[in-house]
Design a protein around this motif. Structure first.
Motif: not given
Length: 380
Positions: A115-121, A126-143
């Motif tokens: 799974r993706v656990v982090g992405e940064r653009l 400037r930081t334009l986009l970040t994602t992070a895995l907040r809840d390992p139980g969900r199949r989603a990252v918080q963007a």
């Protein structure tokens, strides 16, 4: 008339980063119009090209499992798992273009599940986009992406098996200046990554006749004859340039590259020869492995994106498109003369600006002094 490319440079990948990927740690490689990785066997040449191709496929919307069928093999050697048993890898790139330099960095968890656990653009300071895995139980990252409107940042869940940067054009409205900046950076990155043709000529497949009617050259080049039959007579200048390249790289006299059609609907390629006034031809299946690889690579360099089975970005003006050809083992099976001729052809084509080349070679001695060629030496 003003040259649009002088005002709006074509989106191109100018740096590949392997922060933690198989044998590479903390590595950053500059990429020019023509870049050749060299080094001893096991130095990581193929690994670097595989990382670039992986980013390109993610940029085109592929899922992690499609791109990394064996993700554990991408984890750096001797990398220890954390307390939760997690291990992963990190790759990234920089893309230059109309939006200026844009950095994409991606962290992927390989174990215990992919799974993706982090992405940064980032771009323009400037930081334009970040994602992070907040809840390992969900199949989603918080963007979270830059908005600069009534709220400075927009937050939303995104799938944890896709590149978020590739999804932004579908999620960002572009109403505020901040959103437009995010969209410009994401689109520039996706366009540069998607514009890739992986070329891996397979001489054993090129030796047999193929069905007519195919216009897009495949990565193994086995349908080379069919592509020539359908497309080559559309550009006499390109045909003459290829014939000159073939004369330089294949044994014996060559007047042109031709095709022979059969009643069963198949076609094969020929080297037309006229050594003594009596027209003769050599079917390509009689050529040596080095000659076949040379022929295929020369065709790829000269044929252009319209004839290659590469991703097309239809909404981007032709003036802003730039195709990258990825060729692992660029000099494989070639003698020194063929390698030098192919290098000269590639450097000339890349200098014209429509095509870039990223490859690996066993011997870079003939390339180090060539104009416009970036040599990345992976030997310690």
């Amino acid at each position: 008339m003003e040259d649009i490319r002088a005002v709006r440079p074509r989106p191109t990948v100018t740096e590949l980063r392997l922060s933690a990927f198989t044998s590479h740690r903390g590595a950053a490689f500059p990429l020019g119009p023509m870049t050749l990785f060299t080094g001893a066997s096991g130095s990581g040449k193929t690994t670097a090209l595989r990382a670039y191709e992986s980013l390109a496929r993610l940029g085109a919307g592929a899922a992690l499992r499609e791109v990394f069928p064996d993700p554990v093999a991408c984890v750096p050697e001797r990398a220890a798992a954390d307390a939760q048993g997690r291990r992963g890898f990190r790759i990234g790139c920089t893309v230059d273009g109309p939006a200026g330099p844009v950095r994409l960095d991606l962290a992927v968890q390989a174990e215990p599940e992919l799974r993706v656990v982090g992405e940064r653009l980032t771009g323009g300071g400037r930081t334009l986009l970040t994602t992070a895995l907040r809840d390992p139980g969900r199949r989603a990252v918080q963007a979270a992406w830059h908005t600069a409107g009534a709220v400075p940042v927009t937050r939303a869940p995104l799938p944890d098996d896709r590149l978020a940067t590739a999804l932004l054009p579908l999620r960002v409205a572009g109403r505020t200046e901040g959103q437009r900046q995010v969209l410009a950076a994401a689109e520039q990155t996706v366009v540069a990554l998607r514009s890739l043709f992986v070329c891996d000529p397979q001489p054993q497949l090129m030796r047999r006749p193929v069905a007519m009617g195919q216009e897009r050259l495949r990565r193994d080049c086995e349908n080379l004859a069919a592509v020539l039959e359908r497309t080559w007579d559309r550009c006499a200048g390109r045909d003459a340039r290829l014939a000159a390249a073939v004369r330089a790289g294949c044994a014996g006299p060559v007047t042109e590259l031709a095709v022979e059609r059969f009643a069963d609907g198949t076609v094969r390629a020929l080297l037309a020869r006229d050594p003594s006034g009596a027209r003769a031809a050599t079917p390509v299946e009689r050529l040596g492995e080095g000659e076949l690889r040379y022929l295929a690579l020369a065709l790829v360099l000269l044929t252009g994106p319209g004839v290659l089975a590469a991703g097309r970005v239809g909404e981007v003006p032709q003036e802003l498109r730039s195709l990258t050809v990825l060729a692992d083992g660029f000099d494989r099976s070639l003698d020194r003369r063929q390698a030098q001729e192919l290098l000269s052809l590639a450097a000339a084509v890349c200098a014209e600006g429509d095509l870039r080349l990223l490859g690996s070679v066993g011997d870079a001695s003939y390339a180090r002094a060539a104009a416009g060629v970036t040599v990345v030496d992976l030997d310690p």
